[in-house]
Scaffold this motif. Sequence first.
Motif, PDB file in Angstrom:
ATOM      1  N   MET A 118       0.831  -1.198   0.000  1.00  0.00           N
ATOM      2  CA  MET A 118       0.000   0.000   0.000  1.00  0.00           C
ATOM      3  C   MET A 118       0.867   1.250   0.000  1.00  0.00           C
ATOM      4  O   MET A 118       2.055   1.197   0.330  1.00  0.00           O
ATOM      5  CB  MET A 118      -0.925   0.010   1.221  1.00  0.00           C
ATOM      6  N   ASP A 119       0.260   2.358  -0.366  1.00  0.00           N
ATOM      7  CA  ASP A 119       0.932   3.653  -0.329  1.00  0.00           C
ATOM      8  C   ASP A 119       0.636   4.297   1.017  1.00  0.00           C
ATOM      9  O   ASP A 119      -0.449   4.838   1.239  1.00  0.00           O
ATOM     10  CB  ASP A 119       0.433   4.532  -1.474  1.00  0.00           C
ATOM     11  N   GLY A 172       8.265 -10.111  10.691  1.00  0.00           N
ATOM     12  CA  GLY A 172       8.634 -10.896   9.518  1.00  0.00           C
ATOM     13  C   GLY A 172       9.387 -10.071   8.499  1.00  0.00           C
ATOM     14  O   GLY A 172       9.024  -8.918   8.240  1.00  0.00           O
ATOM     15  N   ASP A 173      10.434 -10.653   7.920  1.00  0.00           N
ATOM     16  CA  ASP A 173      11.224  -9.887   6.953  1.00  0.00           C
ATOM     17  C   ASP A 173      10.571  -9.818   5.573  1.00  0.00           C
ATOM     18  O   ASP A 173      11.091  -9.167   4.669  1.00  0.00           O
ATOM     19  CB  ASP A 173      12.652 -10.437   6.850  1.00  0.00           C
ATOM     20  N   LYS A 174       9.415 -10.469   5.411  1.00  0.00           N
ATOM     21  CA  LYS A 174       8.656 -10.383   4.155  1.00  0.00           C
ATOM     22  C   LYS A 174       7.315  -9.695   4.373  1.00  0.00           C
ATOM     23  O   LYS A 174       6.379  -9.877   3.602  1.00  0.00           O
ATOM     24  CB  LYS A 174       8.439 -11.788   3.578  1.00  0.00           C
ATOM     25  N   ASP A 175       7.220  -8.906   5.409  1.00  0.00           N
ATOM     26  CA  ASP A 175       5.988  -8.182   5.714  1.00  0.00           C
ATOM     27  C   ASP A 175       5.754  -7.115   4.654  1.00  0.00           C
ATOM     28  O   ASP A 175       6.543  -6.182   4.514  1.00  0.00           O
ATOM     29  CB  ASP A 175       6.092  -7.544   7.100  1.00  0.00           C
ATOM     30  N   MET A 176       4.653  -7.242   3.924  1.00  0.00           N
ATOM     31  CA  MET A 176       4.347  -6.297   2.856  1.00  0.00           C
ATOM     32  C   MET A 176       3.305  -5.258   3.275  1.00  0.00           C
ATOM     33  O   MET A 176       2.819  -4.486   2.450  1.00  0.00           O
ATOM     34  CB  MET A 176       3.844  -7.062   1.622  1.00  0.00           C
ATOM     35  N   GLY A 179       5.448 -12.937   6.977  1.00  0.00           N
ATOM     36  CA  GLY A 179       4.704 -11.809   6.444  1.00  0.00           C
ATOM     37  C   GLY A 179       4.073 -10.996   7.556  1.00  0.00           C
ATOM     38  O   GLY A 179       4.608 -10.927   8.670  1.00  0.00           O
ATOM     39  N   HIS A 180       2.927 -10.417   7.261  1.00  0.00           N
ATOM     40  CA  HIS A 180       2.230  -9.598   8.259  1.00  0.00           C
ATOM     41  C   HIS A 180       1.367 -10.516   9.124  1.00  0.00           C
ATOM     42  O   HIS A 180       0.152 -10.586   8.996  1.00  0.00           O
ATOM     43  CB  HIS A 180       1.378  -8.546   7.559  1.00  0.00           C
ATOM     44  N   GLY A 181       2.053 -11.220  10.004  1.00  0.00           N
ATOM     45  CA  GLY A 181       1.414 -12.234  10.834  1.00  0.00           C
ATOM     46  C   GLY A 181       2.105 -13.567  10.621  1.00  0.00           C
ATOM     47  O   GLY A 181       2.549 -13.876   9.517  1.00  0.00           O
TER      48      GLY A 181
END
Length: 315
Positions: free
Chosen positions: A207-208, A252-256, A286-288
Amino acid sequence: MSKIGRMNLSLFLSTIVLTLIFSVSVRVSEANEPGAETTRVPEIARILRDLEYVPDGHERQKLDLYLPLRNEGSDVLPLVVWVHGGAWMAGSKENCPLVRFLKHGFVVASINYRLSQHAIFPAQLEDCKAAIRFLRANADQYNIDPNRIGVMGDSAGGHLVALLGTTSDVNDFDKGTNLHVSSKVQAVCDYFGPTDFTKMSDFESEMDHDAPDSPESKLLGGPVQENHEACKKANPITYISKNDPPFLICHGDKDMTVPHNQSVLLNEALKKAGVDVKFHTVKGGGHGFKDPKIDQMVLMFFEKHLKETEKNRRN
């Protein structure tokens, strides 16, 4: 029946089927969430729901309190407070994921707070502090040790618990009732909470965060990059001092959604100030995330900082 009528009937029936499938899928998903553990709560706890931590306040200014049934003797117990996520726009105290702490000798609370559509920041932090003060002021009634209160939250909740930790020696956000007691907390577990809103869009995200309708902009009451002072006020890093409580940060290092760098910044600032902090990066997370090893890490963190300190004090 005409061809058009048959087509409309077919479309109507298809819609019903899809709706039923979606409804069942949602229920199955909810049953697999960590919060589903609350279905076993009545066996191990007395639950006090919808306690008003602000008398006659907003409908969101309520909390649920979980009291272990098996409290040997009359010892007061440490408390861990859950602050839910939801982009400061959604979420609920329901399905508290910390009920597993009850069997380990903790009292657990789960709070609601005003969302950004109800009031902009710092209302959310003021509510969290009001909840802590309410619990501390009523510690004797609920068999809580007022000197052993920890907090944990994820995402927006992680942001708020980080603020609870770093503003422990700041009185600016203590408003309303129970001002005779402190809103200080003794341990903080922050799951992927935002920190510096002005830098969130510097990293890859879904997201922006600078957009006028982003969760951060809605929390502040205006676009992030046009409100740097408000961002500074909402940033837990702003208030860090050497006297802050211990922190456990997991991200998480892949949290987008909330870039991993947000926790990197917080960890570095806490370390620089000499605060006791442990930063755990979830590889590929990720985000969770759901990992029994991380659950155990969190439990051990609160055991160490809310229980072992009491043992040392008694000795």
